[in-house]
Design a protein around this motif. Structure first.
Motif, PDB file in Angstrom:
ATOM      1  N   LYS A 102      35.009  54.357  51.327  1.00 27.08           N
ATOM      2  CA  LYS A 102      33.842  53.837  50.612  1.00 27.08           C
ATOM      3  C   LYS A 102      34.007  52.331  50.442  1.00 27.08           C
ATOM      4  O   LYS A 102      34.541  51.843  49.450  1.00 27.08           O
TER       5      LYS A 102
ATOM      6  N   LYS B  29      31.909  49.967  49.807  1.00 25.67           N
ATOM      7  CA  LYS B  29      31.222  49.331  48.684  1.00 25.67           C
ATOM      8  C   LYS B  29      32.055  49.404  47.419  1.00 25.67           C
ATOM      9  O   LYS B  29      32.047  48.488  46.602  1.00 25.67           O
ATOM     10  N   GLU B  30      32.762  50.507  47.226  1.00 22.57           N
ATOM     11  CA  GLU B  30      33.622  50.637  46.044  1.00 22.57           C
ATOM     12  C   GLU B  30      34.821  49.712  46.136  1.00 22.57           C
ATOM     13  O   GLU B  30      35.260  49.142  45.139  1.00 22.57           O
TER      14      GLU B  30
ATOM     15  N   SER C 146      33.642  46.297  45.178  1.00 24.14           N
ATOM     16  CA  SER C 146      32.733  46.268  44.027  1.00 24.14           C
ATOM     17  C   SER C 146      33.147  45.210  42.999  1.00 24.14           C
ATOM     18  O   SER C 146      34.334  44.966  42.773  1.00 24.14           O
TER      19      SER C 146
ATOM     20  N   GLU D 109      32.167  45.629  39.828  1.00 25.51           N
ATOM     21  CA  GLU D 109      32.026  46.336  38.558  1.00 25.51           C
ATOM     22  C   GLU D 109      33.401  46.486  37.894  1.00 25.51           C
ATOM     23  O   GLU D 109      34.167  47.388  38.238  1.00 25.51           O
TER      24      GLU D 109
ATOM     25  N   LYS E  32      35.385  49.781  36.447  1.00 25.76           N
ATOM     26  CA  LYS E  32      34.905  50.968  37.155  1.00 25.76           C
ATOM     27  C   LYS E  32      36.100  51.726  37.725  1.00 25.76           C
ATOM     28  O   LYS E  32      37.044  51.129  38.240  1.00 25.76           O
TER      29      LYS E  32
ATOM     30  N   VAL F 171      37.469  54.222  40.494  1.00 27.04           N
ATOM     31  CA  VAL F 171      37.126  54.728  41.824  1.00 27.04           C
ATOM     32  C   VAL F 171      38.309  55.518  42.370  1.00 27.04           C
ATOM     33  O   VAL F 171      39.456  55.371  41.916  1.00 27.04           O
TER      34      VAL F 171
ATOM     35  N   LEU G 192      40.561  56.086  45.345  1.00 30.81           N
ATOM     36  CA  LEU G 192      40.925  55.402  46.591  1.00 30.81           C
ATOM     37  C   LEU G 192      42.202  55.963  47.208  1.00 30.81           C
ATOM     38  O   LEU G 192      43.096  56.456  46.513  1.00 30.81           O
TER      39      LEU G 192
ATOM     40  N   ARG H  86      42.251  46.621  48.149  1.00 31.88           N
ATOM     41  CA  ARG H  86      41.563  46.179  46.931  1.00 31.88           C
ATOM     42  C   ARG H  86      42.419  45.168  46.156  1.00 31.88           C
ATOM     43  O   ARG H  86      41.921  44.172  45.624  1.00 31.88           O
TER      44      ARG H  86
ATOM     45  N   LEU I 139      39.108  49.216  38.625  1.00 30.58           N
ATOM     46  CA  LEU I 139      38.855  47.900  39.206  1.00 30.58           C
ATOM     47  C   LEU I 139      38.945  46.805  38.154  1.00 30.58           C
ATOM     48  O   LEU I 139      38.569  46.995  36.997  1.00 30.58           O
TER      49      LEU I 139
END
Length: 619
Positions: A2, A4-5, A8, A10, A13, A15, A17, A25, A186
């Motif tokens: 994903k 977009k995650e 992101s 945000e 948030k 997620v 992963l 990330r 995140l």
């Protein structure tokens, strides 16, 4: 995946992963500006993610031609002030080792993080080395994440630590961590603009002996200073329940230990270490003083255990230490909850947990890896097999290399007699051509040739060797997930790139016998092989045909579906297609040869193999 995650904005948030996605990330959150790799399982997904998001996020990413180059691109960018990261599978560090060791002396300006993805149990590797030993040897700080969220945090922390002390930071992952999924929370993506300028400093960046002596002393002093960071690091923590025994553990093993101790209410307090070089000596000494018996649980080599034993002796402690040296824990293969539980039960003298369910004594069938249906490498191996039989050559030697084509070791081809490392097929062929009178036919893939095949091929030409080299060009780095290489026309940023033509490169060395064939055209390929084997010197045949998986995907999108079947009126049951060609789509049922339509990818090479024209297209 994903994407977009992973990119992101945000904050807070949560997620879910993959460990390798979390490393990516962490690079993005930490303000990373340049990342490099050569693809290799279990590290490949980090590059696959960064390649896809680089433009949108605003950093540079490249698939380098090998790990040494990847390392040098990232290290030099750090010297120009950029936060940089390089990563590869564990054996990739061997390729980068020369620059890796010296980089510890030269140090960093912008943060520089190195991720090594080790492969306990050798799921996709030729050895299971523990690269913590190499990082300690180099004199680098080592971080060992336990889960994806720590993977993210440690990349960011690595940048900070690297810049504070001017030293590369080493992060050790393993297959299980890289490929596990977990919750990642995140945090804000750092968007600080850094000065991108290389300030000359030859006393530091050029380690001639006079400089190197100073730099080595500086490195020793740096690592001593960094001990204080390890002592206060939140990555090193103790779970204390007033129990009788202590466990010191690290990395992915920490998860297994914590779960087993809680589940079975075992009498252990746990010291989990995430910042493992330099180890937190004072904390460990205090922990040792609290227990009569301490166990060290870590995957592969006793890196932390040895440090703990030295600490015990230096401080004249009476604590008993148990680990790899006591025939309780193994240095072999990957740990898992069952293995750790059995080790702990063995230490406690407890019987293994009684099985709740009766396990039938069933031996599952072996499922060795095989070349895919439609793989052009199978056609190449078949052509070699037929020519050798025709020329009555029975003792040819087949040096092989790292890639899908290593599977030529399987029946019926038996065409992999040696395999050391990336590019080794050509170096081995050099040696065999000098030491025997046998025919030598070496195999290497296109990406592997770019990686490490060129210097030994120059060596072969220069030293007047005599062998045939097959470069199996399927237009991708297939085994690790179809990453690009210099022969495919696009780069890691997804942009059009110049194509390095293998035949031009080989001819540029001076080799005269260079032929390009389509392995799906068996007669053309066999003629080229026969010509090559009748000549002396280095001969190169480039077998060029796109990877079957890429071809299948392309044809599906074009709406082209071709399948073959056995015309039983023509079939004479000679079984050549089964015994000599051995495509997984061809099988025997009720003494009749059949083709599995689901597996058949329509390459049609089997129809060339059949002497009775009994294999036909389904209309």
């Amino acid at each position: 995946m994903k994407l977009k995650e992973i990119i992101s904005n945000e904050i807070q948030k949560r997620v879910f992963l993959l460990g390798n996605e979390a490393f990516a990330r962490g690079f993005i959150e930490g303000g990373g500006k340049l990342a490099t790799t050569y693809p290799g399982t279990p590290s490949s997904e980090i590059g696959n993610v960064l390649s896809k998001v680089a433009k949108e996020v605003g950093f540079y990413f490249e698939f380098s031609t090998n790990e040494k180059t990847a390392f040098e691109v990232a290290a030099s960018s750090s010297l120009s002030g950029l936060r940089s990261m390089t990563f590869f599978k564990h054996v990739g560090l061997n390729v980068a080792m020369d620059s890796f060791i010296t980089s510890a002396y030269i140090g960093t300006i912008g943060g520089f993080v190195i991720i090594s993805c080790d492969d306990p149990n050798m799921f996709s590797s030729q050895n299971e080395q523990d690269n913590r030993i190499l990082a300690k040897f180099a004199g680098l700080p080592i971080l060992e994440p336990r889960n994806p969220d720590e993977a993210r945090k440690m990349v960011k922390y690595g940048f900070l630590l690297s810049e504070k002390y001017g030293i590369p930071v080493f992060i050790r992952s393993t297959t299980r961590l890289s490929h596990m999924r977990g919750i990642v929370q995140l945090e804000e993506i750092e968007r600080v603009k850094r000065n991108q300028y290389f300030n000359k400093n030859p006393n530091r960046f050029v380690p001639i002996p006079a400089n190197a002596r100073v730099l080595h002393k500086n490195l020793v002093e740096k690592i001593k200073e960094i001990e204080s960071e390890s002592e206060i690091s939140d990555f090193n923590f103790i779970i204390k329940n007033g129990r009788s025994y202590g466990i010191i553990t690290s990395g992915i093993s920490s998860n297994y230990v914590i779960d087993i101790v809680i589940k079975y209410n075992l009498p252990f307090d746990i010291f989990s270490i995430g910042f493992s070089n330099p180890i937190p000596k004072d904390k460990i000494k205090n922990f040792l003083e609290s227990y009569e018996n301490i166990i060290v649980v870590e995957e592969l080599e006793p890196v932390i255990e040895n440090e703990v034993r030295v600490l015990k002796e230096k401080n004249n402690l009476k604590t008993n230490i148990f680990g790899k040296d006591d025939n309780i824990f193994s240095t072999l293969y990957e740990y898992n909850p069952d293995r750790v539980k059995n080790y702990l039960f063995k230490f406690l003298g407890k019987e293994k947990e009684r099985k709740i369910f009766k396990i039938e004594n069933i031996t599952p069938p072996l499922r060795p890896p095989v070349l895919c249906p439609g793989c052009p490498h199978r056609a190449t191996y078949y052509a070699v097999f037929k020519v050798l039989r025709k020329l009555k050559i029975k003792d040819a030697i087949f040096p092989s290399d790292i890639g899908c084509y290593t599977l030529g070791i399987g029946k019926p081809f038996d065409m992999a007699d040696t395999c050391y490392s990336m590019g080794s097929s050509i170096g081995v062929a050099c040696g065999l051509s000098k030491s025997t009178q046998q025919k030598v036919i070496a195999f290497i893939g296109d990406s592997t040739f770019f990686h490490a095949g060129i210097p030994p091929l120059i060596n072969a030409f220069y030293n007047k060797n005599d062998f045939l080299l097959f470069i199996l060009d399927n237009g991708t780095t297939a085994m690790t997930g179809h990453q690009p290489n210099p022969g495919v026309g696009f780069d890691g940023m997804g942009e059009v790139a110049p194509i390095v033509k293998i035949e031009d490169l080989v001819k540029g060395i001076g080799i005269k016998f260079v032929k390009v064939v389509d392995p799906y055209n068996l007669s053309e390929t066999m003629n080229a092989i026969e010509d090559a084997l009748k000549q002396e010197g280095v001969k190169v045949i480039i077998a060029r045909r796109e990877c079957a998986l890429i071809r299948d995907d392309r044809l599906r999108k074009e709406g082209v579906i071709i399948k073959y079947f056995i015309n039983e009126d023509k079939c004479r049951n000679c079984l050549i297609c089964v015994r000599q060609f051995s495509c997984p789509a061809i099988y025997i049922e009720n003494d009749k040869v059949k083709i599995n339509e689901v597996l058949c990818d329509g390459c049609g090479v089997c129809s060339e193999v059949c002497p009775f024209n009994a294999i036909e297209v389904i209309k």
